[in-house]
Design a protein around this motif. Structure first.
Motif, mmCIF file in Angstrom:
data_model
loop_
_atom_site.group_PDB
_atom_site.id
_atom_site.type_symbol
_atom_site.label_atom_id
_atom_site.label_comp_id
_atom_site.label_asym_id
_atom_site.label_seq_id
_atom_site.Cartn_x
_atom_site.Cartn_y
_atom_site.Cartn_z
ATOM 1 N N LEU A 162 0.830 -1.211 0.000
ATOM 2 C CA LEU A 162 0.000 0.000 0.000
ATOM 3 C C LEU A 162 0.864 1.261 0.000
ATOM 4 N N LEU A 163 1.872 1.284 0.865
ATOM 5 C CA LEU A 163 2.749 2.457 0.926
ATOM 6 C C LEU A 163 3.461 2.682 -0.408
ATOM 7 N N MET A 164 3.956 1.608 -1.006
ATOM 8 C CA MET A 164 4.656 1.718 -2.276
ATOM 9 C C MET A 164 3.709 2.248 -3.359
ATOM 10 N N LEU A 165 2.484 1.734 -3.379
ATOM 11 C CA LEU A 165 1.524 2.173 -4.381
ATOM 12 C C LEU A 165 1.100 3.626 -4.166
ATOM 13 N N LEU A 166 0.942 4.030 -2.908
ATOM 14 C CA LEU A 166 0.592 5.432 -2.630
ATOM 15 C C LEU A 166 1.703 6.379 -3.066
ATOM 16 N N ARG A 167 2.939 5.967 -2.878
ATOM 17 C CA ARG A 167 4.063 6.808 -3.328
ATOM 18 C C ARG A 167 4.070 6.904 -4.847
ATOM 19 N N GLY A 168 3.764 5.790 -5.519
ATOM 20 C CA GLY A 168 3.667 5.814 -6.975
ATOM 21 C C GLY A 168 2.530 6.699 -7.446
ATOM 22 N N PHE A 169 1.413 6.675 -6.712
ATOM 23 C CA PHE A 169 0.262 7.509 -7.021
ATOM 24 C C PHE A 169 0.652 8.987 -6.923
ATOM 25 N N GLN A 170 1.432 9.323 -5.900
ATOM 26 C CA GLN A 170 1.916 10.696 -5.747
ATOM 27 C C GLN A 170 2.817 11.073 -6.915
ATOM 28 N N ASP A 171 3.707 10.171 -7.295
ATOM 29 C CA ASP A 171 4.600 10.441 -8.430
ATOM 30 C C ASP A 171 3.805 10.683 -9.711
ATOM 31 N N GLU A 172 2.754 9.889 -9.930
ATOM 32 C CA GLU A 172 1.911 10.077 -11.113
ATOM 33 C C GLU A 172 1.281 11.472 -11.120
ATOM 34 N N ALA A 173 0.766 11.891 -9.989
ATOM 35 C CA ALA A 173 0.132 13.205 -9.903
ATOM 36 C C ALA A 173 1.151 14.310 -10.191
ATOM 37 N N LEU A 174 2.344 14.172 -9.636
ATOM 38 C CA LEU A 174 3.386 15.169 -9.880
ATOM 39 C C LEU A 174 3.812 15.181 -11.345
ATOM 40 N N GLN A 175 3.891 14.012 -11.969
ATOM 41 C CA GLN A 175 4.234 13.932 -13.391
ATOM 42 C C GLN A 175 3.140 14.569 -14.246
ATOM 43 N N ASP A 176 1.876 14.310 -13.886
ATOM 44 C CA ASP A 176 0.768 14.926 -14.617
ATOM 45 C C ASP A 176 0.824 16.445 -14.497
ATOM 46 N N ALA A 177 1.131 16.935 -13.305
ATOM 47 C CA ALA A 177 1.229 18.382 -13.099
ATOM 48 C C ALA A 177 2.355 18.971 -13.943
ATOM 49 N N ALA A 178 3.499 18.303 -13.967
ATOM 50 C CA ALA A 178 4.633 18.794 -14.752
ATOM 51 C C ALA A 178 4.306 18.795 -16.248
ATOM 52 N N TRP A 179 3.664 17.730 -16.721
ATOM 53 C CA TRP A 179 3.288 17.651 -18.128
ATOM 54 C C TRP A 179 2.312 18.763 -18.492
ATOM 55 N N THR A 180 1.327 18.994 -17.648
ATOM 56 C CA THR A 180 0.334 20.032 -17.910
ATOM 57 C C THR A 180 0.988 21.407 -17.945
ATOM 58 N N ARG A 181 1.933 21.630 -17.044
ATOM 59 C CA ARG A 181 2.649 22.917 -17.059
ATOM 60 C C ARG A 181 3.409 23.107 -18.365
ATOM 61 N N GLU A 182 4.025 22.031 -18.857
ATOM 62 C CA GLU A 182 4.741 22.119 -20.133
ATOM 63 C C GLU A 182 3.796 22.478 -21.272
ATOM 64 N N GLU A 183 2.631 21.876 -21.263
ATOM 65 C CA GLU A 183 1.646 22.172 -22.306
ATOM 66 C C GLU A 183 1.164 23.622 -22.212
ATOM 67 N N ILE A 184 0.868 24.069 -21.003
ATOM 68 C CA ILE A 184 0.393 25.446 -20.806
ATOM 69 C C ILE A 184 1.481 26.453 -21.152
ATOM 70 N N ALA A 185 2.736 26.106 -20.891
ATOM 71 C CA ALA A 185 3.852 27.014 -21.196
ATOM 72 C C ALA A 185 3.873 27.379 -22.674
ATOM 73 N N ARG A 186 3.475 26.440 -23.527
ATOM 74 C CA ARG A 186 3.456 26.724 -24.962
ATOM 75 C C ARG A 186 2.422 27.797 -25.311
ATOM 76 N N TYR A 187 1.315 27.814 -24.573
ATOM 77 C CA TYR A 187 0.329 28.879 -24.782
ATOM 78 C C TYR A 187 0.868 30.202 -24.245
ATOM 79 N N LEU A 188 1.478 30.122 -23.078
ATOM 80 C CA LEU A 188 1.931 31.350 -22.421
ATOM 81 C C LEU A 188 3.106 32.005 -23.132
ATOM 82 N N ASP A 189 3.988 31.189 -23.740
ATOM 83 C CA ASP A 189 5.132 31.793 -24.438
ATOM 84 C C ASP A 189 4.838 32.088 -25.905
#
Length: 120
Positions: free
Chosen positions: A27-54
Motif C-alpha cells: 500500500l505504501l509503495m503504491l501510494l508513493r507511486g500515485f503521488q509520483d503520477e500526480a506530480l508527473q501529470d502536473a509537470a506535463w500540464t505545465r509544459e503544455e500550458i507554457a506553450r500557450y503562455l510563451d
C-alpha cells in the motif's frame, strides 16, 4: 447540448492496484507511486500550458472551454496528490487502516464530507 446521462468515471490502474493491495508495505509503495503520477501529470500540464503562455502554440479560437476543463483536471491532480499524502500519513500511524475500527472511522469522516457536498 445536453449533459451526459452517465456517472462520472475514473479509470486508473493505480487505484485498482491500491484496492487490491495485499499488505501494508505494498500500500505504501503504491501510494508513493500515485503521488509520483500526480506530480508527473502536473509537470506535463505545465509544459503544455507554457506553450500557450510563451506564444509558441496559439490558443485555438473559440476553445476557451479547454482551459475550463484543464482547470478541473488541475484541481483533480492536486486532490490526488493531497489524498495520497494523507493516506500515506494515516498508514504510517500506529493504528493504521488495517484495523477495521480505523477504517470505520475513515468511513465516518467520508460520510460527513459527502453530507456537506450533498446538503451544500
Amino acid at each position: 447540448a445536453q449533459a451526459a446521462q452517465s456517472r462520472f468515471l475514473i479509470e486508473s490502474e493505480s487505484l485498482a492496484r491500491l484496492v487490491n493491495a495485499e499488505d501494508h508495505e505494498q500500500l505504501l509503495m503504491l501510494l508513493r507511486g500515485f503521488q509520483d503520477e500526480a506530480l508527473q501529470d502536473a509537470a506535463w500540464t505545465r509544459e503544455e500550458i507554457a506553450r500557450y503562455l510563451d506564444g509558441s502554440r496559439p490558443v485555438p479560437a473559440g476553445r476557451g472551454n479547454n482551459a475550463m476543463v484543464t482547470s478541473l483536471l488541475v484541481d483533480m491532480t492536486a486532490c490526488r496528490l493531497r489524498w495520497a499524502r494523507e493516506m500515506e500519513a494515516r498508514l504510517n500511524e500506529p493504528a493504521a487502516l488495517d484495523d477495521s475500527d480505523e477504517a470505520l472511522e475513515l468511513y465516518t469522516q467520508i460520510d460527513s464530507r459527502l453530507a456537506e457536498i450533498v446538503e451544500g
